[in-house]
Design an enzyme around this catalytic site. Structure first.
Site, mmCIF file in Angstrom:
data_model
loop_
_atom_site.group_PDB
_atom_site.id
_atom_site.type_symbol
_atom_site.label_atom_id
_atom_site.label_comp_id
_atom_site.label_asym_id
_atom_site.label_seq_id
_atom_site.Cartn_x
_atom_site.Cartn_y
_atom_site.Cartn_z
ATOM 1 N N LYS A 1 0.853 -1.189 0.000
ATOM 2 C CA LYS A 1 0.000 0.000 0.000
ATOM 3 C C LYS A 1 0.890 1.240 0.000
ATOM 4 O O LYS A 1 1.785 1.386 0.857
ATOM 5 C CB LYS A 1 -0.850 -0.006 1.270
ATOM 6 C CG LYS A 1 -2.326 0.202 1.053
ATOM 7 C CD LYS A 1 -3.040 0.065 2.372
ATOM 8 C CE LYS A 1 -4.475 0.470 2.256
ATOM 9 N NZ LYS A 1 -5.115 0.577 3.572
HETATM 10 O O1 G3P Z 1 -8.131 1.527 5.445
HETATM 11 C C1 G3P Z 1 -8.520 2.718 4.870
HETATM 12 C C2 G3P Z 1 -9.921 3.159 5.167
HETATM 13 O O2 G3P Z 1 -10.830 2.116 4.968
HETATM 14 C C3 G3P Z 1 -10.070 3.877 6.481
HETATM 15 O O3 G3P Z 1 -11.405 4.187 6.758
HETATM 16 O O4 G3P Z 1 -13.129 4.995 8.337
HETATM 17 O O5 G3P Z 1 -10.699 5.462 8.805
HETATM 18 O O6 G3P Z 1 -11.901 6.645 6.971
HETATM 19 P P1 G3P Z 1 -11.796 5.385 7.774
#
Ligand code: G3P
Length: 212
Positions: A82
């Site tokens: 990533k």
């Molecule tokens: O892993 C990346 C993403 O899914 C993070 O989500 O909820 O922290 O914006 P969030």
């Protein structure tokens, strides 16, 4: 459509294993896991699943990203690197792609970033739906735009909808035709739950017990 579990928790991976194609994690999720043996954690997760496990580089500059990415890729054969959608992240993506290492371009907030990820041969690009909604933009509209651009130009990069905060996000992403989604364990659990299923089971049980 691939379903990834967005977690660095080994127990959640084991629990939801039958329903997921792989795992995605990020530095915040690793910090939350409380594990300090990073390599051990990655191995334990990778061993449980045959699909891609996206592990994010911490380094910022191009050279450091490549060194770190190569170390991470050696840990297990299903590691997907990533990288952020930055100038250096995209350059590193191009190099890793040409070396045959799978990549997931993360923190994507625009179609132009997604376009560059595709041009650099990314395996996945991850638009963050919820975080765009958080600042008053339309995360689902971005997904649609990227899916259309990739279809028009026949790019092979897979659109992975990330930062999915509710079931509506998930359903809309699926309707648009994204190639993959990553879900927190909490959102994945919500996919199973419906009050009418629980109620229906209770009725069946009661009727069965009261039968002649
Ligand atoms: O892993 C990346 C993403 O899914 C993070 O989500 O909820 O922290 O914006 P969030």
């Amino acid at each position: 459509m691939e379903i990834f579990l967005d977690t660095a928790d080994v127990d959640y991976v084991a629990f939801y294993k039958s329903f997921i194609d792989g795992v995605t994690m990020n530095p915040s999720l690793v910090a939350k896991s409380g594990r300090d043996d990073y390599e051990g954690l990655i191995k334990e997760i990778c061993q449980q699943i045959s699909g891609h496990v996206s592990i994010e580089v911490i380094s910022n500059g191009y050279d450091d990203m490549l060194v770190e990415a190569k170390q991470l890729a050696k840990i297990y054969n299903n590691v997907c690197i990533k990288l952020p959608c930055t100038f250096d992240g995209l350059r590193a993506c191009r190099k890793l792609s040409s070396d045959g290492i799978p990549t997931n371009l993360t923190l994507c907030f625009s179609s132009t970033q997604a376009l560059l990820a595709a041009k650099c041969g990314a395996t996945y690009v991850s638009p963050f739906v919820g975080r765009l909604d958080d600042i008053g933009h339309d995360g689902v509209a971005l997904l649609e735009e990227i899916v259309n651009i990739f279809a028009t130009h026949e790019y092979e990069t897979r659109v992975l909808a990330a930062s999915i905060r509710n079931l509506q996000h998930l359903i809309q992403a699926a309707l648009i035709g994204v190639n993959a989604v990553t879900l927190s364990p909490q959102i994945l659990q919500q996919c199973f739950d419906h009050p009418l299923t629980i109620k229906g089971l209770e009725i069946f049980k009661k009727d069965w017990e009261n039968k002649q």
